[in-house]
Design an enzyme around this catalytic site. Structure first.
Site, PDB file in Angstrom:
ATOM      1  N   ASP A   1       0.809  -1.217   0.000  1.00  0.00           N
ATOM      2  CA  ASP A   1       0.000   0.000   0.000  1.00  0.00           C
ATOM      3  C   ASP A   1       0.843   1.269   0.000  1.00  0.00           C
ATOM      4  OD1 ASP A   1      -2.690  -0.378  -0.289  1.00  0.00           O
ATOM      5  OD2 ASP A   1      -3.158  -0.441   1.840  1.00  0.00           O
TER       6      ASP A   1
ATOM      7  N   LYS B   1     -11.313   5.377  10.029  1.00  0.00           N
ATOM      8  CA  LYS B   1     -11.297   5.740   8.619  1.00  0.00           C
ATOM      9  C   LYS B   1      -9.825   5.851   8.223  1.00  0.00           C
ATOM     10  CE  LYS B   1     -11.362   8.163   4.754  1.00  0.00           C
ATOM     11  NZ  LYS B   1     -10.104   8.479   4.045  1.00  0.00           N
TER      12      LYS B   1
ATOM     13  N   GLY C   1      -2.707  13.670  10.387  1.00  0.00           N
ATOM     14  CA  GLY C   1      -2.612  13.997   8.969  1.00  0.00           C
ATOM     15  C   GLY C   1      -2.082  15.399   8.774  1.00  0.00           C
ATOM     16  N   SER C   2      -2.387  15.987   7.644  1.00  0.00           N
ATOM     17  CA  SER C   2      -1.883  17.316   7.301  1.00  0.00           C
ATOM     18  C   SER C   2      -2.637  18.396   8.069  1.00  0.00           C
ATOM     19  CB  SER C   2      -2.054  17.562   5.799  1.00  0.00           C
ATOM     20  OG  SER C   2      -3.426  17.676   5.465  1.00  0.00           O
TER      21      SER C   2
ATOM     22  N   GLY D   1      -6.514  18.635   9.035  1.00  0.00           N
ATOM     23  CA  GLY D   1      -6.867  18.888  10.423  1.00  0.00           C
ATOM     24  C   GLY D   1      -7.859  20.020  10.585  1.00  0.00           C
TER      25      GLY D   1
ATOM     26  N   LYS E   1     -10.158  20.855   8.450  1.00  0.00           N
ATOM     27  CA  LYS E   1     -11.471  20.351   8.031  1.00  0.00           C
ATOM     28  C   LYS E   1     -12.094  19.479   9.108  1.00  0.00           C
ATOM     29  CE  LYS E   1     -10.601  20.562   3.057  1.00  0.00           C
ATOM     30  NZ  LYS E   1     -10.559  19.815   1.776  1.00  0.00           N
TER      31      LYS E   1
ATOM     32  N   GLU F   1      -3.110  15.596  15.501  1.00  0.00           N
ATOM     33  CA  GLU F   1      -1.647  15.481  15.380  1.00  0.00           C
ATOM     34  C   GLU F   1      -1.342  15.722  13.909  1.00  0.00           C
ATOM     35  OE1 GLU F   1       1.646  14.407  14.221  1.00  0.00           O
ATOM     36  OE2 GLU F   1       1.227  12.326  14.770  1.00  0.00           O
TER      37      GLU F   1
ATOM     38  N   CYS G   1       5.764  12.682  10.319  1.00  0.00           N
ATOM     39  CA  CYS G   1       5.390  14.016  10.791  1.00  0.00           C
ATOM     40  C   CYS G   1       6.534  14.697  11.528  1.00  0.00           C
ATOM     41  CB  CYS G   1       4.173  13.913  11.705  1.00  0.00           C
ATOM     42  SG  CYS G   1       2.675  13.345  10.880  1.00  0.00           S
TER      43      CYS G   1
ATOM     44  N   GLU H   1       5.798  22.003   4.693  1.00  0.00           N
ATOM     45  CA  GLU H   1       6.164  20.609   4.910  1.00  0.00           C
ATOM     46  C   GLU H   1       6.279  19.884   3.570  1.00  0.00           C
ATOM     47  OE1 GLU H   1       4.799  17.076   7.921  1.00  0.00           O
ATOM     48  OE2 GLU H   1       3.210  18.075   6.811  1.00  0.00           O
TER      49      GLU H   1
END
Length: 486
Positions: free
Chosen positions: A91, A174, A227-228, A232, A234, A249, A283, A382
């Site tokens: 993946d 998710k 995540g980004s 975050g 959203k 995070e 991260c 980033e």
């Protein structure tokens, strides 16, 4: 070609709807498909998790029984963790050496929080009111939605899932649509280990379709997201509509501050680990190298010599040291940021796009830019790839100012043999985690989280289970209540 469907109520759901491709980053070829979940799938998963929270074996279990279930899951992982390795690598392209290292210890997160669950009990509350005493009871929220990224899906899921379950919640996951397979295989193993149906559900699909539906669902009680910073925002917006607490995070642009009095070999190893392990797709990647001017040329010479020797190859090969990036859109993003840095005037000392040219798959090798200024995109944004931005300083105050000149604040590294200086600089840097003379350590007993655009809230640490609980205060009178209207 394997097709993965959502995992709900202890089984894979029969799926005849739309699917999304999963592409092997090492070849650029599709190897499986996953269900493109929708609002109906999200609703089914949340309602099933809520039912499991309110009735059945999980709802009736005390903290000791929940701990026993987590120990059974840990037992399963100790013997079956290798079943999860190949799906994750196919993946997201991470090196088999790294994945095996993570998964061989995956059971330890659940074992740790099983032990913590047995310690969870009500606590007397001090108060100054005569004739009454109060007790704080730690009650689980209910349904927790956990949204995980593609770079280390199962490791980050363990950080969220183990304390959430230990506290008594049920969880709907998710996973990233770019890397869902290992999470679904894990859910199957967890059910085989005895986790009751509905306690762990997994819904796959796109964030704006199924992720938002999960967060906004009226039965969702808490959200934990990795995540980004864009994602975050959203999630935070969607959670706030239902007054749902969220732990975020998010991204980082972590500085590595290197003083001239450092142990050179140790610093080089730490910098390599910080930016080139996982091909920079972490991260906490130490992507800004801030080095004392008198040391810079010698340090860069040794660092680049080492980076040039790293072996690019198939992530399934144990000898591979540089594996592909996780997906094609990310390859395009990282490549564009490298080209932008060149156009902005940064000096490219090592070009990973040149060393991996002509390969199939989504490869970029170690890349190093010198003379990066704080106004450049490479300094401020980033990359999430194997790209190091280098600048120099002459004073301690300048080093701290450069380290803090970022919208992010997730992690940082300080390299010096002066213990007082290391402690002083670490205290001054604005970050949730600062490492002195090493990098990337993580442990279930130590909190993880950021400041500024790197998010809020903490994962892991001594309060991890309580962070997945709400305190319920119960007051008991020990004397008769006086007439309030004598």
């Amino acid at each position: 070609m394997k097709t993965y469907s959502p995992f709900i109520s202890g089984a894979f759901v029969d799926w005849d709807g739309e699917t999304l491709p999963s592409v092997d980053p090492a070849t650029g070829q599709m190897w499986s498909t996953i269900a493109r979940g929708d609002t109906q799938t999200a609703d089914m998963a949340i309602r099933d998790a809520d039912q499991a929270f309110r009735s059945g074996p999980w709802a009736k279990a005390g903290s000791a029984e929940r701990a026993d279930m987590l120990d059974c899951l840990a037992d399963m992982l100790e013997t079956r963790w290798e079943d999860l390795v190949t799906p994750e690598i196919r993946d997201n392209g991470k090196r088999i050496t790294e994945v095996r290292g993570q998964f061989a210890g995956l059971h330890s997160w659940f074992r740790f929080f099983a032990t913590e669950a047995r310690k969870l009990r009500s606590e007397p509350q001090a108060n100054s009111i005569p004739g009454v005493h109060s007790v704080g009871h730690f009650r689980p929220y209910g349904v927790v939605v956990a949204i995980t990224p593609w770079n280390s899906p199962l490791m980050i899921l363990a950080w969220k899932l183990a304390p959430a379950l230990a506290a008594g919640n049920t969880v709907v996951v998710k996973p990233s649509e770019m890397a869902s397979a290992s999470t679904l295989e894990f859910a199957r193993l967890a059910h085989e280990a005895g986790l009751p149906p509905g306690v762990l559900n997994v819904v796959t699909g796109l964030g704006h379709e199924v992720g938002e539906a999960l967060v906004r669902h009226p039965l969702t009680r808490k959200v934990t997201f990795t995540g980004s910073d864009r994602g975050g925002r959203k999630v935070a917006e969607a959670a706030s509509a239902g007054v749902i607490p969220a732990v975020l995070e998010l991204g980082g642009k972590s500085p590595q501050v290197v003083f001239a009095d450092c142990d050179m070999d140790n610093a080089v190893n730490g910098i390599l680990s910080g930016i080139f392990l996982s091909n920079g797709q972490t991260c906490v990647a130490g992507s800004r190298l801030i080095v004392e001017a008198g040391l810079k040329d010698r340090l860069l010479s040794r660092l680049i010599d080492r980076a040039r020797t790293l072996q690019v190859g198939d992530p399934m090969d144990p000898d591979t040291q540089v594996a592909p990036l996780a997906n094609e859109p990310h390859l395009q993003k990282v490549t564009a940021m490298i080209e932008r840095a060149k156009a902005d005037g940064a000096i490219c000392l090592l070009d990973g796009t040149a060393t991996t040219a002509g390969r199939n798959g989504f490869y970029i090798g170690p890349t190093v830019f010198d003379d990066v200024t704080p106004g450049m995109q490479l300094w401020r944004e980033e990359v999430f790839g194997p790209v190091l931005a280098v600048t120099s300083f002459t004073t301690e105050d300048e080093a701290i100012a450069l380290a803090n000149d970022s919208h992010y604040g997730l992690a940082a590294g300080v390299w010096t043999t002066d213990a007082d200086k290391g402690a002083r600089v670490a205290e001054a840097i604005e970050a949730g985690t600062v490492y002195i003379n090493h990098y990337r350590s993580v442990d279930p007993a130590c909190p993880i989280g950021g400041v500024k655009l790197s998010g809020y809230g903490r994962e892991l640490g001594p309060d991890a289970i309580r962070d997945f609980c709400q305190v319920k205060s119960i007051w008991t009178g020990t004397k008769p209540v006086p007439d309030p209207f004598p």
